[in-house]
Design a protein around this motif. Structure first.
Motif, short mmCIF file in Angstrom:
data_model
loop_
_atom_site.label_atom_id
_atom_site.label_comp_id
_atom_site.label_asym_id
_atom_site.label_seq_id
_atom_site.Cartn_x
_atom_site.Cartn_y
_atom_site.Cartn_z
N THR A 7 67.91 9.42 16.03
CA THR A 7 67.63 8.86 14.71
C THR A 7 68.88 8.16 14.21
O THR A 7 69.97 8.74 14.21
N LEU A 8 68.71 6.91 13.79
CA LEU A 8 69.81 6.16 13.21
C LEU A 8 69.60 6.04 11.70
O LEU A 8 68.51 5.67 11.25
N GLU A 9 70.63 6.38 10.97
CA GLU A 9 70.61 6.23 9.52
C GLU A 9 71.62 5.14 9.16
O GLU A 9 72.82 5.31 9.33
N VAL A 10 71.10 4.01 8.66
CA VAL A 10 71.93 2.83 8.43
C VAL A 10 72.30 2.75 6.96
O VAL A 10 71.45 2.94 6.07
N ALA A 11 73.57 2.45 6.68
CA ALA A 11 74.03 2.32 5.30
C ALA A 11 73.22 1.25 4.57
O ALA A 11 72.75 0.28 5.18
N ALA A 12 73.07 1.44 3.27
CA ALA A 12 72.25 0.53 2.48
C ALA A 12 72.70 -0.92 2.62
O ALA A 12 71.87 -1.84 2.68
N GLU A 13 74.02 -1.15 2.70
CA GLU A 13 74.54 -2.50 2.81
C GLU A 13 74.13 -3.21 4.10
O GLU A 13 74.18 -4.43 4.19
N LEU A 14 73.74 -2.42 5.11
CA LEU A 14 73.46 -2.97 6.43
C LEU A 14 71.97 -3.06 6.74
O LEU A 14 71.58 -3.54 7.81
N ARG A 15 71.14 -2.62 5.82
CA ARG A 15 69.71 -2.54 6.14
C ARG A 15 69.04 -3.90 6.24
O ARG A 15 67.96 -4.01 6.81
N LEU A 16 69.67 -4.94 5.71
CA LEU A 16 69.09 -6.27 5.86
C LEU A 16 69.05 -6.72 7.31
O LEU A 16 68.28 -7.61 7.68
N PRO A 47 75.29 -6.23 13.69
CA PRO A 47 76.48 -6.65 14.44
C PRO A 47 77.58 -5.59 14.31
O PRO A 47 77.78 -5.01 13.23
N LEU A 48 78.29 -5.33 15.39
CA LEU A 48 79.34 -4.32 15.33
C LEU A 48 80.47 -4.73 14.39
O LEU A 48 81.22 -3.87 13.91
N THR A 49 80.61 -6.03 14.10
CA THR A 49 81.61 -6.45 13.13
C THR A 49 81.31 -5.88 11.74
O THR A 49 82.22 -5.77 10.91
N GLU A 50 80.05 -5.52 11.49
CA GLU A 50 79.65 -5.01 10.18
C GLU A 50 79.54 -3.50 10.14
O GLU A 50 79.37 -2.92 9.07
N ALA A 51 79.60 -2.85 11.28
CA ALA A 51 79.50 -1.40 11.35
C ALA A 51 80.88 -0.78 11.16
O ALA A 51 81.84 -1.14 11.86
N GLY A 52 80.97 0.14 10.22
CA GLY A 52 82.23 0.85 10.03
C GLY A 52 82.24 2.11 10.87
O GLY A 52 81.97 2.08 12.07
N GLN A 53 82.51 3.24 10.25
CA GLN A 53 82.57 4.50 10.99
C GLN A 53 81.18 4.90 11.47
O GLN A 53 80.18 4.75 10.77
N LEU A 54 81.13 5.39 12.70
CA LEU A 54 79.89 5.92 13.28
C LEU A 54 80.01 7.45 13.33
O LEU A 54 81.00 7.98 13.84
N LEU A 55 79.00 8.12 12.81
CA LEU A 55 78.98 9.57 12.82
C LEU A 55 77.79 10.06 13.65
O LEU A 55 76.68 9.58 13.47
N VAL A 56 78.05 10.99 14.54
CA VAL A 56 76.99 11.61 15.34
C VAL A 56 76.91 13.07 14.93
O VAL A 56 77.87 13.84 15.13
N ASP A 57 75.79 13.45 14.31
CA ASP A 57 75.62 14.80 13.76
C ASP A 57 76.79 15.18 12.87
O ASP A 57 77.30 16.31 12.91
N PRO A 62 82.95 7.28 18.91
CA PRO A 62 83.29 5.89 19.28
C PRO A 62 82.03 5.12 19.67
O PRO A 62 80.97 5.70 19.95
N THR A 63 82.15 3.81 19.73
CA THR A 63 81.02 2.98 20.16
C THR A 63 80.66 3.24 21.62
O THR A 63 79.54 2.95 22.04
N GLU A 74 74.81 8.18 12.04
CA GLU A 74 74.99 7.48 10.77
C GLU A 74 75.86 6.25 11.01
O GLU A 74 76.95 6.35 11.59
N VAL A 75 75.37 5.10 10.58
CA VAL A 75 76.11 3.85 10.71
C VAL A 75 76.59 3.45 9.32
O VAL A 75 75.79 3.03 8.47
N ARG A 76 77.87 3.61 9.07
CA ARG A 76 78.42 3.29 7.77
C ARG A 76 78.88 1.83 7.73
O ARG A 76 79.13 1.21 8.77
N ALA A 77 78.98 1.30 6.54
CA ALA A 77 79.48 -0.07 6.37
C ALA A 77 81.00 -0.09 6.54
O ALA A 77 81.67 0.96 6.45
N VAL A 78 81.55 -1.25 6.78
CA VAL A 78 82.99 -1.42 6.91
C VAL A 78 83.66 -1.04 5.58
O VAL A 78 83.21 -1.44 4.51
N GLN A 79 84.72 -0.27 5.67
CA GLN A 79 85.45 0.12 4.47
C GLN A 79 86.23 -1.07 3.93
O GLN A 79 86.84 -1.83 4.70
#
Length: 249
Positions: A7-16, A47-57, A62-63, A74-79
């Motif tokens: 299951t991937l949970e994408v940050a709100a900023e990246l859902r487009l 795009p990975l340029t837009e993905a910030g920290q990735l969290l697994v459980d 790492p990518t 969890e795919v967070r937006a770039v800080q």
């Protein structure tokens, strides 16, 4: 794909970027059991340029991580502001971002720009060779592995584009120090020395000039200067200190 389901949970900023996004940002993905987490995220449309920290459980990953069945990613937006290590902060803009390039230059930001479509491979190669952050609204271009660094430009309106890039990267601002035509440095110019470049009306009406050290273009406080001053004042007020004042065409 016919392997583990995650299951991937994408940050709100990246859902487009996610065509089949759910309201809570969670998407079930069946992987092939061998692809990396980076590949899975990109296959979802981010795009990975837009993905910030990735969290697994809940733990940073790492990518290169190979997802296992049942994991929650969890795919967070770039800080912001985003740090770009290892080189002076410089940009490269694709053919569709000419107005943004000129406005960045107006603020003294190093912004190279291709006025013709030279193709994705050439743009990516230049980004790598000159260590420039590639700015584009082309998601496919930003997925090219050879680019040095990149960022998606979210808006199609120049004023919003400028605020986005200044807020994301926090470049040092030095207004009126860079040529908006070629990105070269401006230097004060003697009126007599640049008279050959001026119309008679301009010679009679203005006394303070600057000239590009690269392309020789001459600048002065022309009729549209107040509009440029507004752009500079708004950017400086929100994102940085004013640089030295200089004339502009």
């Amino acid at each position: 794909m016919n392997g583990p389901e995650i299951t991937l949970e994408v940050a709100a900023e990246l859902r487009l970027f996610v065509a089949h996004d759910r309201r809570d940002g969670r998407t079930a993905v069946t992987t092939d059991g061998s692809s990396t987490l980076g590949h899975v995220v990109e296959s979802l449309g981010v795009p990975l340029t837009e993905a910030g920290q990735l969290l697994v459980d809940g733990r940073p990953a790492p990518t290169s991580h190979i997802p296992a069945a049942g994991e929650l990613v969890e795919v967070r937006a770039v800080q912001r502001p985003q740090q770009v290590p290892g080189a002076p902060l410089r940009f490269l803009l694709d053919v569709h971002l000419g107005t943004l390039a000129r406005r960045l230059r107006l603020l003294g930001v190093d912004a190279a720009y291709e006025s013709e479509d030279i193709g994705d491979p050439a743009l990516a190669a230049r980004s790598a060779a000159e260590r420039r952050v590639l700015l584009s609204r082309d998601r496919g271009l930003l997925r090219r592995r050879e680019i040095w660094a990149g960022a998606y430009v979210y808006s199609d309106r120049p004023e919003e584009q400028l605020r986005d890039i200044l807020g994301r990267f926090a470049p040092a601002l030095a207004p009126w120090t860079r040529c908006t035509a070629c990105n070269g440095d401006l230097a004060p110019a003697d009126k007599d020395a640049v008279s050959a470049h001026l119309e008679k009306g301009t010679q009679a009406s203005y006394d303070v000039f600057a000239q590009c050290t690269a392309c020789d273009r001459v600048y002065w406080r022309g009729a549209h200067h107040s509009h440029l001053e507004d752009i500079v004042a708004d950017a400086v007020r929100e994102f940085g200190d004013a640089g030295r004042q200089a004339p502009t065409a």
